[in-house]
Design an enzyme around this catalytic site. Sequence first.
Site, PDB file in Angstrom:
ATOM      1  N   GLU A 166      -4.688  -4.757  -0.114  1.00  0.00           N
ATOM      2  CA  GLU A 166      -5.932  -4.520   0.621  1.00  0.00           C
ATOM      3  C   GLU A 166      -6.796  -5.775   0.731  1.00  0.00           C
ATOM      4  OE1 GLU A 166      -6.432   0.239  -0.222  1.00  0.00           O
ATOM      5  OE2 GLU A 166      -7.182  -1.137  -1.745  1.00  0.00           O
ATOM      6  N   GLU A 198       1.583   3.504  -1.850  1.00  0.00           N
ATOM      7  CA  GLU A 198       0.674   4.503  -2.420  1.00  0.00           C
ATOM      8  C   GLU A 198       0.785   5.770  -1.587  1.00  0.00           C
ATOM      9  OE1 GLU A 198      -3.373   3.134  -2.872  1.00  0.00           O
ATOM     10  OE2 GLU A 198      -2.734   1.137  -3.532  1.00  0.00           O
TER      11      GLU A 198
END
Length: 1023
Positions: A442, A513
Amino acid sequence: MLSIERYWEDPGKLHLNREEPRAYYIPYADEGSARAKKRGRSPFYQTLNGSWKFQYHASVKKVAEGFYERSADVNGWDDLLVPSCWQSQGYDQLQYTNINYPFPCDPPFVPSDNPAGLYVRDFNLAEQWDGKEQYVVFEGVNACFYLWVNGHFVGYSQGSRVPAEFLVAPYLRSGSNRMALMVLKWCDGSYLEDQDCWRYSGIFRDVYLLARDQMHIRDVFVKPLLTDDYRSGALQIDVDTTGSLEVMAVLKGDNGRILSTTKAIIDHRGTLALDVADPKLWNAETPFLYDLYIYSGEEILRFQAGFRKVEIRDGVLRINGQSVKLKGVNRHDSHPELGQTIPLNHMIKDLNLMKQHNINTVRTSHYPNDPRFLELCNEFGFYVVDEADLECHGLGTAGGWENAHLLSEDAKWKEAFVERAARMVERDKNHPSIIMWSMGNESGYGDNHIAMAEWTQGRDPSRPVHYEGAAPHYKGNPKVDCLDLESRMYTSVAEIEQYALDENNKKPLFLCEYSHAMGNGPGDLKDYWDVIYKHPKLIGGCVWEWCDHGIKSETDKGESFYAYGGDFGDKPNDGNFCMDGLVSPDRKPHTGLLELKKVIAPVHIEAEDLKNGQLKVTNRYDFIDLSQIGLHWKVEKDGQTIQQGQLWQLDAAPHEHQIITLPYQWPEQADGCYYLTLSCWLNQETTWGAMGHEVTFEQFALCDTANVNTSDVNTGMNAVVNAAVNANDRKALPTIRVSEEGSVLTLRGFDFLHQFDLDGGTLVKISRHGLDLIEQPVGFNIWRAPTDNDMHVRLKWKEEGYDRAGLKVYHSEWIQLDDGTVEIKVSFSLGGYSRFPILRGEAVWRVDGEGAIGLQVQVKVREDLVYLPRFGLQLTMPKGNEEVEYFGLGPHENYIDKRQSVRKGLYLLTVDEMSEPYNMPQETGSRFGTEWAVVSNELGMGLKFTSADSFSFNVSHFTSQDLTAAAHRYELSKRKETIVYLDYKMSGVGSNSCGPDLLEHYRLNEKEFQFELRIKPICKEDE
């Protein structure tokens, strides 16, 4: 104020005098010590762990000159254990933030009041180290530090979770020495370390000295090479030295047997090669490791060598040629008392638990873990996605998501990005468990990420490179050619299947994820894995995440609890979003972990011909057959075992199946509920599991009316229940005497007395033998305490008044159908203030002469509403009703989308045992697919609940409103009464706290439905 260079705000100054990164190792003097991995047995190793003098300053501006001098008086300073996080020791601010930076976002600048921790350690150095090259290694210091030895400035380093090594020989002497550090809480590198975790500071990993020969091995890169048929192997060992040096390599196999040896003179850089005939291959199921010893001068280095080849062919991830599925979890370093300082036994406990729950992959989110953790992964058998210490998430919230790429596209930060990949790869390159490098998390995507990936592939082409942040750029963008996989987070089941079916997608898809395991969840695991198993291009993924990051705390009253964001007055904070694991902070499995264990189980059993005892057993292991699995089977009738046996001849090869035949007797008639349950267990002891450990189970209904696998969503697992009294039986029922006084209808039977409030539209008294069985009026209920995964939809629920829905009675009437039957009809609605009614319905209550109460309710829900949390009946039973017996799915909680880990059976529990103690109170303890339930006192006097169709029920000492209002468990006040919820349906739990919306078929989204229920006062001894 201390006069030093302000390196902490210069992205071009990443270190000063720090050694080049290298592979992790400890030099030993003998093979035995090296093999034992006991670092303290090495005469070339000296720990600096222990008590240091410590002084905390709220601002670096308050640090005085000269604290690092040998003559500085630090006797009045505090004592601090190293390694540790200083916030865990009572200094500074404990703070949890997910995305947002804890300081103004102004890279590379950090607040002028930058907290500083001063460390001083006096230690002795043995005379035997004279003439050696001496180094100090800091395995992890957050966030940056300055180093002095005996008053001399040595250097500077940043990058929190990878080692910093300094040559300190010029400053050390035999006898007494002093080492001093100034550790700063923030630096420009903190912009690259914005991970979703508690923000800790200090020397949080091990510190030690190494004594090296003047000419010594600096670095080793062990490269296992395999032929295309994987039957021949060689180790290519690239060695860097500090000068000309004779180096010998010895490879040992089983029982320390020497397999190969070679030696050479290496001058700064050279290569050794060892051939291995018919090598044993390393994988997560058979993690065979060779011992590689490298001798030079007085030193012996030991490495764990594993022969394995990682490839991507035809869009499929392969280990040693075999297609594999990554059944993983994301794991932060997290300890409830020590923060990010993780003891070795704690690592072992994590890995043991993972193995016991069929997990084979760990993503080191979002930074490299302790190198000893990787050694354990080599030994236990785990595939590791090793992730660089890089996350810039806060850029997106600081001023719009267009800023997410601010640093990844800035050339001034390129070196900082690349160094974080390089230091990880260099340290960890020799671990066979690592099958993939991750370029962080991220942090946007730009040229700096591309430079990281290209450097990594140039240094180590043997492993694929992953980075999820590039996902939005994939379609037709050549900038992602450097990435070997397509990686996604929280992508829906439909989307990943669409990817698999698109022939234009050539890369494997990795869900780095998925299935956010926060609180009561996740509830979509089976849906994901049904699709993952179907498509080779879908290689699996890692559930977010392994553990709740709670901090062990106490209230003012001494009540222990696990704290989360905001509990320490921290701003900004993200509340309980850190409590999103499969296990609690003290590593007790949540039911979500049990669900994952079942869904990813390596043995899958299907019905082939149940009448003749035939089942199909599929081996979902990738490398081993099923000979290590034993199987126990039993047939139960109405929860009681009537047949059982053992089966020993499981032997299906990897990815193959076999047909087995069990010698049970098929029930001649459906005179009860017959279930076949199979338990697959280890028939031998392993390093992580005892003999008899259950790997998985399966269950099948043998009744003619329910001859399907209980794991199917639409199972129809009907049991024989007490049917409603029909007209032909009414004459045999005892007489009911009815009286009406005001709005209260009293119904008296031989041994019971019930009362119904016609104005209130409900029962207000149920009693038998003079024993009251409800404390409050019975009511309809649609509200559940929102789960963490309800955090988004709960806003819509509350907007429509679901949490405040009250009963409006439009009309009530009653009739005595005959002497033994009374019927009451109620027209009603449920709604909250300021909104239109949520639903309208008609309830028909029927009481018979035995005191049994039948309910049939027909409901119409307003068309424009979001799905209901639940619909059912709520009862409050008096104090003392602590025993719960039921026939249904158990033994633990289960929901329509979270019930693979439970089995149909007869269960006897207490009220407290019905619930899961989530740290953030929420809906818990429901039982999907229940055929009947009894809630009673210990003498067996209570209420029995049945229905023509299976239902969900829940028993607790807390109401939904109690759980909704509490933010921590200690805020709950346990009621003496027992609250019973009997639901037509409850919506699933999903994983929408961070994942996709709850799947349609798990929602209570029906606009019209009918619910039937029977309530009977009983004494179990008489039943």
